[in-house]
Structure formats: C-alpha cells, structure tokens
Design a protein around this motif. Structure first.
Motif, PDB file in Angstrom:
ATOM      1  N   SER A 326      51.536  43.401  38.103  1.00  0.00           N
ATOM      2  CA  SER A 326      51.608  42.029  37.577  1.00  0.00           C
ATOM      3  C   SER A 326      50.907  41.056  38.520  1.00  0.00           C
ATOM      4  N   ALA A 327      50.655  39.854  38.023  1.00  0.00           N
ATOM      5  CA  ALA A 327      50.031  38.804  38.829  1.00  0.00           C
ATOM      6  C   ALA A 327      50.859  38.575  40.090  1.00  0.00           C
ATOM      7  N   GLY A 328      50.167  38.401  41.211  1.00  0.00           N
ATOM      8  CA  GLY A 328      50.873  38.085  42.454  1.00  0.00           C
ATOM      9  C   GLY A 328      51.220  39.281  43.306  1.00  0.00           C
ATOM     10  N   TYR A 329      51.235  40.485  42.719  1.00  0.00           N
ATOM     11  CA  TYR A 329      51.607  41.677  43.462  1.00  0.00           C
ATOM     12  C   TYR A 329      50.569  41.959  44.549  1.00  0.00           C
ATOM     13  N   SER A 333      55.742  38.888  42.281  1.00  0.00           N
ATOM     14  CA  SER A 333      55.458  39.508  40.992  1.00  0.00           C
ATOM     15  C   SER A 333      55.786  38.503  39.901  1.00  0.00           C
ATOM     16  N   SER A 334      54.953  38.528  38.847  1.00  0.00           N
ATOM     17  CA  SER A 334      55.145  37.588  37.751  1.00  0.00           C
ATOM     18  C   SER A 334      56.002  38.247  36.672  1.00  0.00           C
ATOM     19  N   ASP A 337      55.763  38.034  31.415  1.00  0.00           N
ATOM     20  CA  ASP A 337      54.479  38.044  30.691  1.00  0.00           C
ATOM     21  C   ASP A 337      54.525  39.117  29.603  1.00  0.00           C
ATOM     22  N   THR A 367      56.698  41.841  31.405  1.00  0.00           N
ATOM     23  CA  THR A 367      56.660  42.289  32.795  1.00  0.00           C
ATOM     24  C   THR A 367      57.971  41.909  33.484  1.00  0.00           C
ATOM     25  N   SER A 397      47.247  45.145  27.701  1.00  0.00           N
ATOM     26  CA  SER A 397      46.952  43.884  28.396  1.00  0.00           C
ATOM     27  C   SER A 397      48.197  43.035  28.571  1.00  0.00           C
ATOM     28  N   GLU A 399      49.031  38.966  30.813  1.00  0.00           N
ATOM     29  CA  GLU A 399      48.519  37.893  31.664  1.00  0.00           C
ATOM     30  C   GLU A 399      48.517  38.328  33.133  1.00  0.00           C
ATOM     31  N   GLY A 400      47.359  38.214  33.783  1.00  0.00           N
ATOM     32  CA  GLY A 400      47.311  38.466  35.226  1.00  0.00           C
ATOM     33  C   GLY A 400      47.319  39.934  35.619  1.00  0.00           C
ATOM     34  N   GLN A 402      46.694  43.390  37.045  1.00  0.00           N
ATOM     35  CA  GLN A 402      45.863  43.862  38.153  1.00  0.00           C
ATOM     36  C   GLN A 402      45.852  45.382  38.148  1.00  0.00           C
TER      37      GLN A 402
END
Ligand code: AMP
Ligand code: GLY
Length: 423
Positions: A326-329, A333-334, A337, A367, A397, A399-400, A402
């Motif tokens: 997830s975003a930020g990992y 973590s986000s 999403d 997420t 897919s 958001e964000g 990775q």
C-alpha cells in the motif's frame, strides 16, 4: 483431519490454502484469518495472542492440528497453551521460540552447537558497542536483541548511525558483516528430526534493484537453480541438526519451522538469523510447489513422528510471488483503499492471490496493511512463473499500489545479497 491456523497474514493464507488442497485435511479453520482465507475456510474471531482462547477454540472445534503462524504468539507461549490442552500443535514452545525472540539467545545456542554464523558481541553499554564496532569494522551490523517486527537491524557504513541505533535499543548484538546472496531455508522439525523444504529467496528492499529501506519482503521465488544442489543437506548437517540437538539438550526441544536465513559467503553458508516460523513471502512459492501433503507433514512434526513420514516432495517447475504494497509502505501503510481485480487475477490458471493485509468494508475489499496482497504463480521455470505472476498482478489495482518490477528477474539475486551499495 481438522486443522486450525492461527494468524492473519500472507503466510497464514498460504498455509491454509495448502492445507485445504491436502486430501487428508477435511476442515480448515482460521483465527482470526483474513478475507482471502475466508473464501475457503471458516474464520473465528479469536485473538491470536490469547493462548487460553486459542486452546479453547481448538478444543471446541475438535481440531486435530493447530498451526501457529506468526512469531509474536509463539514467543508469548500460545503453542504451549494448545499443547497443554492435549492438541497437536505445529509451532515451538515459548522457550524454544527464544531462537527468534532473543538474538543473544540464538547466538549463544549457535556458539554452543558449533553453527557457522557471523562473529558477534552482545552489548549493553555504549562503550561495549563502540569497542565491538571497531573490532569488526565497517560495514557495521547492529541488532536489537528483542523482537522488533523487522525494524531491529541496521546495516550501515556510518559508525555514528550504528551507535545511534544501538542507543535506541536495550541490549544489542553487534555482528561481523556477511557478504553473499541471502537464502531462506525452512526446516520442519519435531524436536529431534528435521525435514528441510526447498530453498527460496526473498527480495527485501522496497525499490527495484534492491534500493530503499528494508521491508517484510516484496517478492520471492523458488527453486534457486543457481545455488549448490546440496545446499539443504549441507544446512541440515551444519546448522539445523546441531541446533535441534542443542535445544533438546537444554530441555527446550524445537517443534515447528526453523527458518534459517543464510548468507552464501565465499567460506560457505553462514547463518544470518533464525526465525521460529515460516517466512513470508518466501514460503509462498515453496508451498505452491510442494507436492506431498502439508497436513501430514506438519501433523507428524507436531506429534514427534517426522522420521516416519516421507521427505517433502516438490513438483518440477518454479514459482514466483510478487507483493502488492500500500501507499506509504514500509514507513506507514494506507488503509481503506478499494482494491479491484482480485477475483479476475485469482481466476487465472496456476495463479493464487494471497491476502496479507486486506479487509472487507461492506462489499468492498480494501487495503488494511503495508503488504496488501501477493500474486503467486507457478510455471515451467522461473522466467515463465514470473511472467504469469506479473500478468495476473496487472489485473489488480488500488490507490497508491507499490510493487517491484524486478522480482526474480535475475535469478542469481546477488543484487540484494547483503549488498550495501543500495542502502
Ligand atoms: P535479520 O532481521 O537478522 O534478518 O536482518 C535483517 C537483514 O539485515 C537481513 O536480511 C540481512 O539483509 C541484513 N543482515 C543481518 N545481519 C547481517 C550480517 N551479519 N551481515 C550482513 N547483512 C546482515
Ligand atoms: N520474509 C522475511 C520474514 O518472513 O521474516
């Protein structure tokens, strides 16, 4: 056989899935499990850290085998509680889990057992740390003695950073730097006897080319066609069996998975660390290729009968796992999403989408952690499995999202082999 898997992550999903595909397993339960496991097993809302509650659930279900996945409940003695309730449990006692729970303990056991590992000093004062750093020289390796959820180890050329990390911990282990590709070997143990699984490799850094901070693992593959064919045998002889013997001598026989993290140095395999459970995502491709029944293997280990069961058999071909984070990992973590495409990806032949950090929000899969999903494929060889894993991953897919583009791209994996150029 009725089985109960304890934990919430990708490791537990992969274990539960392999159990569900074992014809000798009639029921798979999980506590608390995750939405991926819930698709084929019964979930129970029980705290994995609460040994009394886990044992009560196992008794209630009439479970024949409990598999405790993560290290935290093992170190807290959850397997002991299940064993005391008279139920077979795959996972070490609190005492044996100290092989992961304390780096200093594991170093002491390795020294007593003559296991090849990095030279080290256990330090409690800044003066001791400074002296140990200067004895080994750079690159410096400083490890928090206690469980630190993957954040306890610093490898650096910067002496000040090494000192600062040590100052932020209690007791630390300062180690000699080991140079060479890293390999994961999972040894199923019954306290006396061991059965190794096929070695795997885990890509630990967040970014392509082995750059950026360490993570819990961004992808993995097996087999390691480039590694010595007798690697597992050598590691059993030089590492696993001596460690089992030493633990038994100490009255803390090790029952469960001894996860040996190794560096293949010019002088031979050296232990980087022991864990007291399977590794995630490294175990995922290994389980995908396991042909012999997982339930029978783990049950035999739990009951001290490993010598009587066949050695694990693996199918030809290879398996590759690509983690979607997830975003930020890994810093954060986000959560929440919305994830799309999991059903389609999971429907692709020879692909399993493993859940590591997901949750249901109404009808939406969202997420709920750093590592969210792992897309695992089996193929004719590493390149084929890799192409299939990425093709399926392309269907998912959020958001964000990775993911690394180079998992198993270079089977040799020396890119990440204890290399400092990327940190
Ligand atoms: P650990 O938690 O002990 O597995 O350490 C995390 C990571 O730090 C390992 O996967 C290695 O990449 C690295 N590491 C740990 N110990 C050493 C060592 N003695 N020499 C080189 N790298 C190390
Ligand atoms: N993949 C590393 C671990 O499970 O510790």
């Amino acid at each position: 056989m009725k089985t109960l898997v304890i934990g919430t992550g990708g490791r537990e999903h992969a274990l539960a899935l392999a159990l569900s595909r074992d014809p000798g397993v009639s029921e798979v339960h999980a506590a608390p499990g995750n939405p991926g496991i819930g698709a084929f097993a019964t979930l129970h809302d029980v705290d994995p850290m609460d040994g009394t509650a886990v044992a009560a659930l196992a008794v209630d279900l009439g479970a024949d085998l409990v598999v405790v996945g993560p290290e935290a409940p093992l170190v807290a003695g959850v397997a002991d509680a299940v064993r005391e309730a008279g139920i077979a449990v795959f996972g070490p006692s609190r005492a044996a889990a100290q092989l992961e729970g304390s780096k200093a303990f594991s170093k002491e056991v390795m020294a007593a057992a003559g296991v090849p590992t990095a030279g080290s000093h256990t330090c409690t004062t800044p003066e001791e740390v400074a002296a140990a750093l200067d004895e080994f020289g750079p690159p410096y390796v400083v490890k928090d003695d206690a469980l630190a959820a993957g954040k306890g180890v610093v490898v650096t050329l910067d002496r000040a950073e090494a000192l600062a990390h040590a100052a932020g911990c209690g007791r630390v282990v300062v180690e000699e730097f080991l140079d060479g590709p890293e390999v994961s070997l999972f040894a199923v143990c019954d306290g006396v006897t061991t059965r190794p699984l096929q070695p795997a490799q885990d890509f630990k850094r967040i970014f392509d080319g082995g750059r950026g901070p360490n993570t819990g693992g961004m992808g993995s593959y097996s087999p390691l066609t480039w590694a010595p064919a007798d690697l597992a045998t050598t590691v059993v002889e030089t590492v696993v069996q001596p460690t089992l013997d030493e633990m038994a001598r100490r009255g803390a026989p090790f029952v469960g998975c001894l996860y040996v993290g190794l560096a293949l140095t010019a002088a031979g395999p050296r232990v980087i660390e022991f864990n007291c459970r399977f590794g995630d995502p490294d175990v995922q491709p290994v389980l995908a290729l396991l042909e012999s029944p997982l339930g029978a293997l783990l049950h035999a280990a739990a009951e001290g009968r490993l010598a009587d069961v066949e050695a694990p058999r693996f199918r030809d071909g290879a398996s590759v796992t690509v983690v979607l984070a997830s975003a930020g990992y890994p810093e954060s973590s986000s959560k929440g999403d919305v994830i799309t495409g999991v059903g389609r990806a999971n429907g692709v032949n020879d692909v399993d989408v493993i859940h590591a950090g997901t949750a249901l929000d109404g009808d939406d899969l969202v997420t709920a952690g750093g590592r969210v999903l792992a897309v695992r494929a089996v193929g004719y060889d590493v390149a084929d499995a890799r192409a299939r894993a990425y093709a399926a991953a392309d269907l998912i897919s959020f958001e964000g999202l990775q993911r690394r583009a180079d998992i198993a791209a270079e089977p040799l994996g020396v890119v990440e082999g204890a290399s400092l150029k990327d940190s």
